[in-house]
Design a protein around this motif. Structure first.
Motif, PDB file in Angstrom:
ATOM      1  N   LEU A 378       0.840  -1.205   0.136  1.00 34.43           N
ATOM      2  CA  LEU A 378       0.248  -0.010  -0.014  1.00 34.43           C
ATOM      3  C   LEU A 378       0.940   1.163   0.076  1.00 34.43           C
ATOM      4  CD1 LEU A 378      -2.861  -1.129   2.690  1.00 34.43           C
ATOM      5  CD2 LEU A 378      -2.983  -0.976   0.220  1.00 34.43           C
ATOM      6  N   VAL A 404     -11.710  -1.009   4.673  1.00 35.64           N
ATOM      7  CA  VAL A 404     -11.079  -0.384   4.026  1.00 35.64           C
ATOM      8  C   VAL A 404     -10.920   1.112   4.192  1.00 35.64           C
ATOM      9  CG1 VAL A 404     -12.769   0.072   2.204  1.00 35.64           C
ATOM     10  CG2 VAL A 404     -10.216   0.345   1.353  1.00 35.64           C
ATOM     11  N   VAL A 406     -10.101   4.357   2.676  1.00 35.34           N
ATOM     12  CA  VAL A 406     -10.060   4.862   1.158  1.00 35.34           C
ATOM     13  C   VAL A 406     -10.187   6.539   1.203  1.00 35.34           C
ATOM     14  CG1 VAL A 406     -12.633   4.550   0.995  1.00 35.34           C
ATOM     15  CG2 VAL A 406     -11.147   4.284  -1.118  1.00 35.34           C
ATOM     16  N   ARG A 449     -11.701  11.253   2.790  1.00 36.71           N
ATOM     17  CA  ARG A 449     -10.715   9.878   3.402  1.00 36.71           C
ATOM     18  C   ARG A 449     -11.757   9.469   4.417  1.00 36.71           C
ATOM     19  NH1 ARG A 449      -4.524   8.655   4.984  1.00 36.71           N
ATOM     20  NH2 ARG A 449      -4.906   6.883   6.227  1.00 36.71           N
ATOM     21  N   ILE A 476      -6.474   3.663  -1.635  1.00 42.71           N
ATOM     22  CA  ILE A 476      -6.636   2.588  -0.712  1.00 42.71           C
ATOM     23  C   ILE A 476      -5.272   2.814   0.075  1.00 42.71           C
ATOM     24  CG2 ILE A 476      -6.956   0.564   0.010  1.00 42.71           C
ATOM     25  CD1 ILE A 476      -8.175  -0.172  -2.777  1.00 42.71           C
ATOM     26  N   ALA A 479      -6.354  -1.848   4.049  1.00 45.54           N
ATOM     27  CA  ALA A 479      -7.680  -3.021   3.745  1.00 45.54           C
ATOM     28  C   ALA A 479      -7.343  -4.358   4.664  1.00 45.54           C
ATOM     29  CB  ALA A 479      -7.860  -2.943   2.435  1.00 45.54           C
TER      30      ALA A 479
END
Length: 690
Positions: A378, A404, A406, A449, A476, A479
């Protein structure tokens, strides 16, 4: 003094007094101002059916464990580590399913809360809490599977709009709950599990568009509908549809199954220039049944409920028809329909078809964003204005809440799906195992976010997240899955030097631990607690861990759910009322096996009254010769491989279970000093055996 559930009679609260409705979510909130953080802070919660606890925006608890309303069990949460000096928010999101499931008996919504912060601040529901019904969650979403409740379709933008709609909790009238007791089972570990690799990360093809509608929340019958498709020229196109007869120009179309994409059939539409009348009459097989169609984007098509208008309603639904009521020929225009137009109200506009699992099953990947089977790394970035998907492999089965972190534009649609197998293109093979397994949830993002986490626990090996309609880039940041399995100590081990046997032990232990949540359950399709499964899983659990709390927990659930006729539900708690009679006898075997391993005579004494009721059940029918027979009013399971003829008449398997249950009952009766009953059961066993 701090209050406790057992300290006084608890009242149950909701957003309105009846607690009724399908898939209702209520949000309870309490704000607390602290000059300093006390050493102790505890909250105790029971909810019918489910709740999530959030303290200062941190999710810290899910529950309760499955229960019977007559025996509710509350959870205890130590929240001292999440509090801070100044203002603190405590939030409980509660869901009353109000729909058939294999995890709960039919009930109503209700929440009971007590607790304290320090020695002076009470967290009892009667003191300072506010509530609102939340419409962020769609109450009419389709079922996750034939055994689980509605999927989660949640518009997270609604939380901000609803924040000021708060009022004091309302006491529930006529609830059938007994006195709550403390949870007798391990709480969910909530340990975060991360993927081991990225199977697929790619954009999706954009050559088609989808439309659809949702049938009423009923089971059975057919849902007539019509729509108009405008074509600028005469042309033949291939369309994808979800099940059910579909007609055009007064002729029914031929449907061909699409083997590559689940729950889809392909049809050829011979469109005339102008408006084309389409009529369908799909059968409603499950509650809140969803129907959808996929059409090519490059054919300049328009879909309208009424031709020549800007009305965004794409479909008109008619009055429900009988299951077999299919006309010989479909109508050729809306005016030919009975009661038109009074009985054909518009369905309204939908941004997307209402089935996230079917959307995922029909998607086709296009351009890879990272190489296939990459290591998990990530952040991940998705391009703007392109639908894209991410498929994660956890390396083994998981059960828990997918989440998640995100960053995405407001209005972006996020579909989260789960499965155990993949298609050739590296995406989950939805519906391959079961055509009624809608294993995906949907969230509409609020923008910027945010943390998104499924309210319901889900199981699988492969976790998919697909982003649709993003009007800007998507990133992302994190997660994974927050596990709801219990963390049981590992005290049993096996090794023999044979590679295959050593692998089998490890695979079996991993599979078993993935099933050890609030009972031995299959993590993925059903999440049901079955007597037959527990007989085997109980044996296996006692080989790998010294914590045997699952045995008495599960045995009590079945005993408390015993029907008036003496039979036990094969899966508990659930809406099912027709038991598997061989499973009723297996419960006695499971109790005996646990007692033989543990010596727990107190549980045997507690549950003993269940056994005489089983053998005196009016369901048992004795044939000539003294053996039991299976009648049309009874049902046995035996095994999946058994043909129907082997489940009829005087049944060897049923009587074998009867023989062993009698032997086990004699042992248990002897152990607790019931000599006469022990002799009686031994005598009957001898008669059955000969």
């Amino acid at each position: 003094m701090p209050s406790k559930f057992h300290g006084k009679n608890r009242r149950f609260f909701w957003c309105e007094p009846t607690g009724s409705g399908r898939n209702v979510f209520c949000i309870f909130e309490r704000n607390v101002m602290l000059e300093f953080v006390p050493a102790e802070a505890e909250i105790q919660i029971f909810a019918d059916n489910l709740y999530r606890l959030i303290v200062n925006d941190t999710i810290c608890g899910y529950g309760p464990a499955r229960f019977l309303p007559s025996h509710p069990e509350y959870d205890k949460h130590d929240i001292s580590g999440l509090l801070r000096a100044g203002e603190n928010s405590i939030r409980i999101e509660a869901n009353a399913i109000g729909a058939p499931t294999y995890q709960a008996v039919p009930s109503i919504g209700g929440v009971a809360v007590c607790g304290h912060i320090g020695r002076t601040i009470s967290l009892d529901m009667e003191e300072g809490w506010l509530v609102r019904r939340s419409w962020a969650w769609d109450p009419d979403s389709e079922h996750y599977s034939f055994a689980q409740g509605p999927v989660e379709i949640c518009d997270t933008r609604e939380f901000k709009r609803e924040k000021d709609i708060l009022y004091p909790p309302v006491a529930v009238e006529g609830g059938a709950w007994g006195k709550p007791s403390e949870r007798g089972l391990r709480t969910p570990s909530l340990l975060v599990r991360s993927p081991v690799r990225i199977v697929t990360c790619a954009t999706l093809t954009s050559g088609c568009f989808r439309i659809g509608f949702r049938c009423p929340v009923v089971t059975g019958g057919r849902q007539p509908f019509y729509t108009y498709i405008f074509s600028p020229r005469e042309q033949e196109i291939e369309a994808g549809v979800f099940w059910g007869p579909l007609g055009i120009h007064g002729k029914w179309l031929d449907h061909s199954p699409c083997m590559a994409r689940g729950n889809r059939e392909n049809v050829l539409l011979a469109l005339k220039s102008g408006w084309n009348f389409i009529f369908g009459i799909p059968e409603i097989l499950k509650p809140a049944w969803a129907w959808q169609m996929e059409l090519p984007s490059d054919c300049e098509l328009q879909v309208r409920g009424l031709p020549g208008t800007a009305n965004p309603a794409a479909f008109y639904l008619g009055p429900l028809a009988a299951a077999g009521d299919i006309p010989e020929h479909p109508p050729v225009r809306a005016e030919d329909l009975p009661g038109y137009p009074v009985c054909w109200p518009p369905t309204g506009a939908m941004r997307r078809p209402p089935s996230p699992a079917r959307d995922l099953a029909w998607d086709i990947t296009n351009k890879p964003l990272v190489p296939a089977n990459s290591l998990w790394k990530l952040p991940l970035d998705f391009p703007a204005n392109r639908d894209a998907t991410l498929v994660m492999d956890f390396g083994e089965e998981y059960l828990g809440h997918a989440f998640v972190e995100v960053e995405a534009p407001a209005g972006t649609v996020l579909d989260i799906g789960h499965d155990e197998r993949l298609r050739e293109n590296g995406t989950p093979d939805y519906f391959r195992c079961n055509p009624f397994l809608n294993s995906a949830d949907r969230f509409i993002l609020r923008g910027r976010r945010q943390h998104v986490e499924t309210f319901h626990e889900r199981g699988g090996r492969y976790l998919q997240m697909t982003f649709r309609g993003a009007r800007g880039p998507v990133r992302i940041h994190a997660a994974g899955v927050r596990s709801t399995c219990g963390e049981y100590p590992r005290t049993g081990a096996f090794a023999c030097g044979d590679e295959n046997l050593d692998w089998a032990w490890k695979a079996g232990e991993r599979t078993l631990r993935a099933s050890m949540a609030d009972g031995w359950i299959d993590p993925w399709r059903e999440r049901g607690l079955y007597i037959g499964d527990a007989l085997v899983q109980g044996h296996a659990t006692r080989k790998i861990t010294s914590d045997w709390r699952l045995d008495p927990w599960c045995l009590r659930l079945w005993a408390r759910a015993q029907f008036d006729d003496g039979q036990l539900p094969d899966v508990v708690p659930s809406h099912l009322h027709r038991p598997l009679c061989d499973y009723t006898l297996i419960w006695i075997l499971a109790l005996r096996n646990y007692w033989a391993a543990s010596g727990d005579l107190e549980l045997v004494r507690e549950l003993w009254p269940t056994i005489p009721k089983i053998f005196s059940s009016t369901v048992w029918k004795t044939a000539e010769g003294g053996l039991w027979e299976v009648t049309p009013d009874t049902k046995v399971f035996i095994d999946w491989g058994v043909v129907p003829e082997e489940r009829q008449g005087v049944n060897a398997c049923l009587n074998a279970f009867r023989f062993r249950a009698l032997e086990c009952s004699a042992e248990l009766a002897e152990a607790i000093g019931h000599k006469r009953e022990a002799n009686s059961y031994r005598h009957e066993a001898a008669e059955v055996g000969t």
